[in-house]
Design a protein around this motif. Structure first.
Motif, short mmCIF file in Angstrom:
data_model
loop_
_atom_site.label_atom_id
_atom_site.label_comp_id
_atom_site.label_asym_id
_atom_site.label_seq_id
_atom_site.Cartn_x
_atom_site.Cartn_y
_atom_site.Cartn_z
N ARG A 16 9.96 -14.86 -6.77
CA ARG A 16 10.97 -13.79 -6.61
C ARG A 16 10.73 -12.87 -5.42
NH1 ARG A 16 10.72 -10.40 -11.97
NH2 ARG A 16 8.58 -10.28 -11.23
N GLY A 17 9.50 -12.42 -5.25
CA GLY A 17 9.20 -11.59 -4.08
C GLY A 17 9.51 -10.11 -4.21
N SER A 18 9.51 -9.60 -5.45
CA SER A 18 9.81 -8.16 -5.56
C SER A 18 8.63 -7.31 -5.09
CB SER A 18 10.22 -7.79 -6.99
OG SER A 18 9.13 -7.87 -7.88
N ASN A 19 7.41 -7.78 -5.30
CA ASN A 19 6.26 -7.03 -4.74
C ASN A 19 6.25 -7.13 -3.22
OD1 ASN A 19 4.36 -5.75 -6.78
ND2 ASN A 19 4.86 -7.72 -7.74
N GLY A 93 2.36 -12.76 -6.44
CA GLY A 93 3.00 -13.79 -7.24
C GLY A 93 2.77 -15.17 -6.65
N ILE A 113 -2.20 -8.83 -6.86
CA ILE A 113 -1.72 -7.93 -7.91
C ILE A 113 -1.53 -8.74 -9.19
CG2 ILE A 113 0.72 -8.12 -7.22
CD1 ILE A 113 0.68 -4.97 -8.13
N PRO A 115 -0.44 -8.46 -13.43
CA PRO A 115 0.30 -7.60 -14.34
C PRO A 115 -0.41 -7.28 -15.65
CG PRO A 115 1.19 -9.80 -14.45
CD PRO A 115 0.08 -9.84 -13.43
N GLU A 179 4.02 -1.82 -10.56
CA GLU A 179 3.46 -2.70 -9.52
C GLU A 179 4.00 -2.32 -8.15
OE1 GLU A 179 3.47 -6.98 -10.21
OE2 GLU A 179 3.68 -6.65 -12.36
#
Ligand code: GRF
Length: 222
Positions: A16-19, A93, A113, A115, A179
């Protein structure tokens, strides 16, 4: 005195790449001590690659199946890191295990990172496991990467409450919001040289009072 050169960061992703997006947003500030030099994915269809491209960043897709074995794949990742002149690697991720030689080469310069509040809940399904264990506090951790998965020296952590009505998606969303605040703060410390890896511990120096190596995120946040 001229400002120190911004550190060049390679972000490794699988999905997804949200971080990644949070790191990109932080690095848009010219005063932030790191810039995103490249984004490397081990899946060509990783949605995070589009996030990177939308920001005009260099991207490299290196699907594992295109390589004979792990060593060959990691050689290609190394070549992409060299090409980007990366100083620091951020795993965000990245769902492929890294070999010992690769981890050794980037020791102290590669962070991840995870979770959960390590050392609790290393591995997968952290939110379901936190709910099953009945913990009242959960969160996320940024740590230096070592050969043992999710076990390297801790750079920064953020805690969130587990609320009475939480199901897995609700808890996951609360942790993910944390995060997105934690990873840029942790990368800042690494890029500024305020934290380094020393054996099994992270050693801090020159922290200002507002340098957030730990943060408490309120129930309403995110
Ligand atoms: C995050 O929860 C991160 O902690 C874990 O994988 C997930 C990646 O999400 N390692 P995203 O791709 O950054 O949205």
């Amino acid at each position: 005195m001229s400002r120190a050169r911004r550190k060049r960061v390679a972000v490794l992703i699988s999905g997804r790449g949200s971080n990644l997006a949070a790191l990109i947003a932080a690095a848009m500030d010219p005063a932030y001590p790191a810039e995103i030099a490249t984004v490397i994915a081990n899946r060509a269809e990783a949605p995070g690659l589009a996030v990177a491209r939308d920001h005009g960043l260099a991207t490299v897709a290196l699907p594992g199946r295109d390589f004979a074995d792990r060593a060959a794949h990691e050689q290609a990742v190394e070549a992409a890191l060299a090409e980007a002149r990366a100083d620091i690697v951020c795993l965000a991720g990245y769902m492929r295990l890294l070999g010992a030689a690769f981890v050794e080469r980037w020791q102290g310069r590669m962070i991840n990172i995870h979770p959960s509040l390590l050392p609790l809940f290393a591995g997968l399904d952290t939110h379901a496991r936190a709910l099953a264990a009945g913990v009242r506090v959960h969160g996320c951790t940024v740590h230096f990467v070592t050969a043992e998965m999710d076990a390297g020296p801790i750079v920064a952590q953020a805690a969130v409450p587990v609320l009475a009505g939480d199901d897995e998606p609700a808890l996951a969303a609360r942790v993910l919001a944390a995060e997105h605040r934690l990873y840029p703060a942790a990368l800042r410390l690494v890029a500024e040289g305020k934290v380094r890896m020393s054996g099994a511990r992270a050693v801090f120096s020159g922290l200002a009072e507002d340098d957030a190596t730990a943060m408490l995120v309120s129930p309403g946040a995110g």
